[in-house]
Design a protein around this motif. Structure first.
Motif, PDB file in Angstrom:
ATOM      1  N   ILE A   1      23.909  34.047  43.221  1.00  0.00           N
ATOM      2  CA  ILE A   1      24.653  34.637  44.339  1.00  0.00           C
ATOM      3  C   ILE A   1      25.731  33.662  44.804  1.00  0.00           C
ATOM      4  CG2 ILE A   1      24.494  35.350  46.763  1.00  0.00           C
ATOM      5  CD1 ILE A   1      21.732  36.515  46.122  1.00  0.00           C
ATOM      6  N   LEU A   2      25.383  32.382  44.869  1.00  0.00           N
ATOM      7  CA  LEU A   2      26.344  31.359  45.287  1.00  0.00           C
ATOM      8  C   LEU A   2      27.601  31.414  44.421  1.00  0.00           C
ATOM      9  CD1 LEU A   2      27.036  28.728  46.923  1.00  0.00           C
ATOM     10  CD2 LEU A   2      25.948  27.490  45.068  1.00  0.00           C
ATOM     11  N   MET A   3      27.439  31.460  43.110  1.00  0.00           N
ATOM     12  CA  MET A   3      28.598  31.448  42.220  1.00  0.00           C
ATOM     13  C   MET A   3      29.363  32.775  42.256  1.00  0.00           C
ATOM     14  SD  MET A   3      28.632  28.403  41.444  1.00  0.00           S
ATOM     15  CE  MET A   3      29.854  28.148  40.200  1.00  0.00           C
ATOM     16  N   LYS A   4      28.700  33.863  42.608  1.00  0.00           N
ATOM     17  CA  LYS A   4      29.387  35.157  42.724  1.00  0.00           C
ATOM     18  C   LYS A   4      30.205  35.236  44.006  1.00  0.00           C
ATOM     19  CE  LYS A   4      26.022  37.854  40.134  1.00  0.00           C
ATOM     20  NZ  LYS A   4      24.899  38.782  40.257  1.00  0.00           N
ATOM     21  N   GLU A   5      29.738  34.601  45.067  1.00  0.00           N
ATOM     22  CA  GLU A   5      30.371  34.741  46.372  1.00  0.00           C
ATOM     23  C   GLU A   5      31.209  33.535  46.799  1.00  0.00           C
ATOM     24  OE1 GLU A   5      27.704  36.191  49.372  1.00  0.00           O
ATOM     25  OE2 GLU A   5      26.836  37.662  48.016  1.00  0.00           O
ATOM     26  N   TYR A   6      31.178  32.459  46.056  1.00  0.00           N
ATOM     27  CA  TYR A   6      31.960  31.267  46.393  1.00  0.00           C
ATOM     28  C   TYR A   6      33.417  31.536  46.005  1.00  0.00           C
ATOM     29  CZ  TYR A   6      33.399  26.322  46.312  1.00  0.00           C
ATOM     30  OH  TYR A   6      34.039  25.122  46.519  1.00  0.00           O
ATOM     31  N   THR A   7      34.299  31.430  46.960  1.00  0.00           N
ATOM     32  CA  THR A   7      35.708  31.785  46.774  1.00  0.00           C
ATOM     33  C   THR A   7      36.364  30.974  45.661  1.00  0.00           C
ATOM     34  OG1 THR A   7      35.823  32.324  49.132  1.00  0.00           O
ATOM     35  CG2 THR A   7      37.908  32.071  47.975  1.00  0.00           C
ATOM     36  N   GLU A   8      36.102  29.692  45.584  1.00  0.00           N
ATOM     37  CA  GLU A   8      36.725  28.879  44.535  1.00  0.00           C
ATOM     38  C   GLU A   8      36.276  29.347  43.151  1.00  0.00           C
ATOM     39  OE1 GLU A   8      37.570  24.225  43.271  1.00  0.00           O
ATOM     40  OE2 GLU A   8      36.135  24.631  44.871  1.00  0.00           O
ATOM     41  N   ALA A   9      35.014  29.724  43.006  1.00  0.00           N
ATOM     42  CA  ALA A   9      34.523  30.223  41.719  1.00  0.00           C
ATOM     43  C   ALA A   9      35.198  31.548  41.372  1.00  0.00           C
ATOM     44  CB  ALA A   9      33.002  30.395  41.753  1.00  0.00           C
ATOM     45  N   LYS A  10      35.381  32.417  42.384  1.00  0.00           N
ATOM     46  CA  LYS A  10      36.080  33.683  42.161  1.00  0.00           C
ATOM     47  C   LYS A  10      37.526  33.430  41.746  1.00  0.00           C
ATOM     48  CE  LYS A  10      33.656  36.248  45.782  1.00  0.00           C
ATOM     49  NZ  LYS A  10      33.887  36.992  47.029  1.00  0.00           N
ATOM     50  N   ASP A  11      38.187  32.493  42.419  1.00  0.00           N
ATOM     51  CA  ASP A  11      39.574  32.171  42.097  1.00  0.00           C
ATOM     52  C   ASP A  11      39.698  31.621  40.673  1.00  0.00           C
ATOM     53  OD1 ASP A  11      40.271  32.976  44.632  1.00  0.00           O
ATOM     54  OD2 ASP A  11      40.639  30.950  45.404  1.00  0.00           O
ATOM     55  N   LEU A  12      38.754  30.781  40.294  1.00  0.00           N
ATOM     56  CA  LEU A  12      38.754  30.209  38.952  1.00  0.00           C
ATOM     57  C   LEU A  12      38.578  31.307  37.900  1.00  0.00           C
ATOM     58  CD1 LEU A  12      38.859  27.472  37.474  1.00  0.00           C
ATOM     59  CD2 LEU A  12      36.375  27.414  37.622  1.00  0.00           C
ATOM     60  N   GLU A  13      37.657  32.214  38.156  1.00  0.00           N
ATOM     61  CA  GLU A  13      37.421  33.324  37.232  1.00  0.00           C
ATOM     62  C   GLU A  13      38.670  34.205  37.120  1.00  0.00           C
ATOM     63  OE1 GLU A  13      34.530  37.234  36.883  1.00  0.00           O
ATOM     64  OE2 GLU A  13      33.822  35.515  38.035  1.00  0.00           O
ATOM     65  N   ALA A  14      39.291  34.497  38.251  1.00  0.00           N
ATOM     66  CA  ALA A  14      40.504  35.328  38.254  1.00  0.00           C
ATOM     67  C   ALA A  14      41.644  34.625  37.505  1.00  0.00           C
ATOM     68  CB  ALA A  14      40.922  35.638  39.685  1.00  0.00           C
ATOM     69  N   LYS A  15      41.759  33.324  37.675  1.00  0.00           N
ATOM     70  CA  LYS A  15      42.808  32.545  37.003  1.00  0.00           C
ATOM     71  C   LYS A  15      42.691  32.684  35.487  1.00  0.00           C
ATOM     72  CE  LYS A  15      43.927  27.685  36.122  1.00  0.00           C
ATOM     73  NZ  LYS A  15      43.570  26.298  36.484  1.00  0.00           N
ATOM     74  N   TYR A  16      41.483  32.506  34.962  1.00  0.00           N
ATOM     75  CA  TYR A  16      41.308  32.557  33.515  1.00  0.00           C
ATOM     76  C   TYR A  16      41.331  33.977  32.973  1.00  0.00           C
ATOM     77  CZ  TYR A  16      41.051  27.610  33.146  1.00  0.00           C
ATOM     78  OH  TYR A  16      41.404  26.287  33.171  1.00  0.00           O
ATOM     79  N   LYS A  17      40.962  34.932  33.798  1.00  0.00           N
ATOM     80  CA  LYS A  17      41.081  36.331  33.379  1.00  0.00           C
ATOM     81  C   LYS A  17      42.560  36.687  33.233  1.00  0.00           C
ATOM     82  CE  LYS A  17      39.656  41.004  34.540  1.00  0.00           C
ATOM     83  NZ  LYS A  17      38.995  41.870  35.510  1.00  0.00           N
ATOM     84  N   ALA A  18      43.378  36.264  34.187  1.00  0.00           N
ATOM     85  CA  ALA A  18      44.822  36.524  34.133  1.00  0.00           C
ATOM     86  C   ALA A  18      45.454  35.821  32.931  1.00  0.00           C
ATOM     87  CB  ALA A  18      45.492  36.075  35.428  1.00  0.00           C
TER      88      ALA A  18
ATOM     89  N   GLU B   1      36.762  23.255  33.846  1.00  0.00           N
ATOM     90  CA  GLU B   1      36.956  23.467  35.286  1.00  0.00           C
ATOM     91  C   GLU B   1      35.668  23.955  35.946  1.00  0.00           C
ATOM     92  OE1 GLU B   1      40.490  24.940  37.225  1.00  0.00           O
ATOM     93  OE2 GLU B   1      41.510  24.954  35.279  1.00  0.00           O
ATOM     94  N   MET B   2      34.911  24.800  35.239  1.00  0.00           N
ATOM     95  CA  MET B   2      33.659  25.307  35.800  1.00  0.00           C
ATOM     96  C   MET B   2      32.641  24.173  35.931  1.00  0.00           C
ATOM     97  SD  MET B   2      32.245  27.814  37.215  1.00  0.00           S
ATOM     98  CE  MET B   2      32.951  29.372  36.828  1.00  0.00           C
ATOM     99  N   ASP B   3      32.599  23.282  34.950  1.00  0.00           N
ATOM    100  CA  ASP B   3      31.706  22.122  35.037  1.00  0.00           C
ATOM    101  C   ASP B   3      32.061  21.264  36.246  1.00  0.00           C
ATOM    102  OD1 ASP B   3      30.398  22.941  32.757  1.00  0.00           O
ATOM    103  OD2 ASP B   3      31.322  21.443  31.429  1.00  0.00           O
ATOM    104  N   SER B   4      33.342  21.070  36.452  1.00  0.00           N
ATOM    105  CA  SER B   4      33.810  20.296  37.597  1.00  0.00           C
ATOM    106  C   SER B   4      33.418  20.992  38.905  1.00  0.00           C
ATOM    107  CB  SER B   4      35.322  20.122  37.519  1.00  0.00           C
ATOM    108  OG  SER B   4      35.803  19.473  38.658  1.00  0.00           O
ATOM    109  N   LEU B   5      33.580  22.307  38.936  1.00  0.00           N
ATOM    110  CA  LEU B   5      33.221  23.079  40.133  1.00  0.00           C
ATOM    111  C   LEU B   5      31.718  22.971  40.412  1.00  0.00           C
ATOM    112  CD1 LEU B   5      34.546  26.175  41.579  1.00  0.00           C
ATOM    113  CD2 LEU B   5      32.235  26.449  40.752  1.00  0.00           C
TER     114      LEU B   5
END
Length: 191
Positions: free
Chosen positions: A35-52, A119-123
């Motif tokens: 849940i933490l990784m789904k709702e943490y804004t930085e994780a969402k931003d990182l996922e969106a960045k790589y999806k784009a 980046e995910m490891d760093s996060l």
């Protein structure tokens, strides 16, 4: 007399043991990491960045694949008209091009996986450090993790601090983003 001294010695030793055996309260909690990784804004931003990035780079490759498919369709219609030697030469070129496109797809996928993985490891490392300092600040003896890599099989809901951690992490991330925005605004104003 000996009996009296023995009773006094036992009483003193029991009293001393009770005094040193005071037990500190152990404060524990757990965080649902999925849940933490789904709702943490930085994780969402990182996922969106790589999806784009994946979609953008994928579009360029898709255009090349589309051209290849058109060339392959043209090849089949022209093969009989241009003869067998032309067909063999052109067929070999098309196979080579198809293989290069396949390698390009694999390379793109690997590149994005490596970049996002780093980046995910760093996060994740940053989240762990944050939870550690959060635990120290709030007086926890233990904070367990649940979710995808469950280390807690059961815990009462009252020990779940996932929402508190998410809020604190998101607040920290927002304030860091605002600081970056202010730095960029100052740099733009100086120009």
């Amino acid at each position: 007399m000996k009996k009296g001294l023995l009773i006094i010695a036992l009483s003193i030793s029991l009293f001393a043991c009770n005094k040193t055996a005071e037990v500190k309260e152990v404060k524990t909690a757990y965080v649902d990491t999925s849940i933490l990784m789904k709702e943490y804004t930085e994780a969402k931003d990182l996922e969106a960045k790589y999806k784009a990035q994946s979609e953008e780079k994928g579009r360029l490759l898709e255009a090349e694949i589309k051209r290849f498919k058109q060339d392959a369709a043209n090849f089949q219609s022209q093969a009989q008209a241009n003869g067998q030697s032309w067909a063999q030469q052109r067929g070999a070129e098309l196979q080579k091009r198809e293989q290069e496109l396949s390698y390009a797809q694999q390379a793109l996928s690997q590149q994005l996986q490596q970049e996002s993985g780093a980046e995910m490891d760093s996060l994740v490392s940053g989240v762990k450090k944050f939870i550690k300092s959060y635990g120290k600040e709030k007086g926890y003896s233990y904070i367990y993790g649940t979710g995808d890599a469950a280390t807690v099989l059961y815990a009462e809901d009252k020990f779940d601090i996932t929402k508190d951690i998410i809020k604190a992490l998101n607040d920290k991330y927002k304030s860091a983003a605002k600081t970056e925005d202010k730095k960029e605004e100052k740099a733009e104003a100086k120009k």
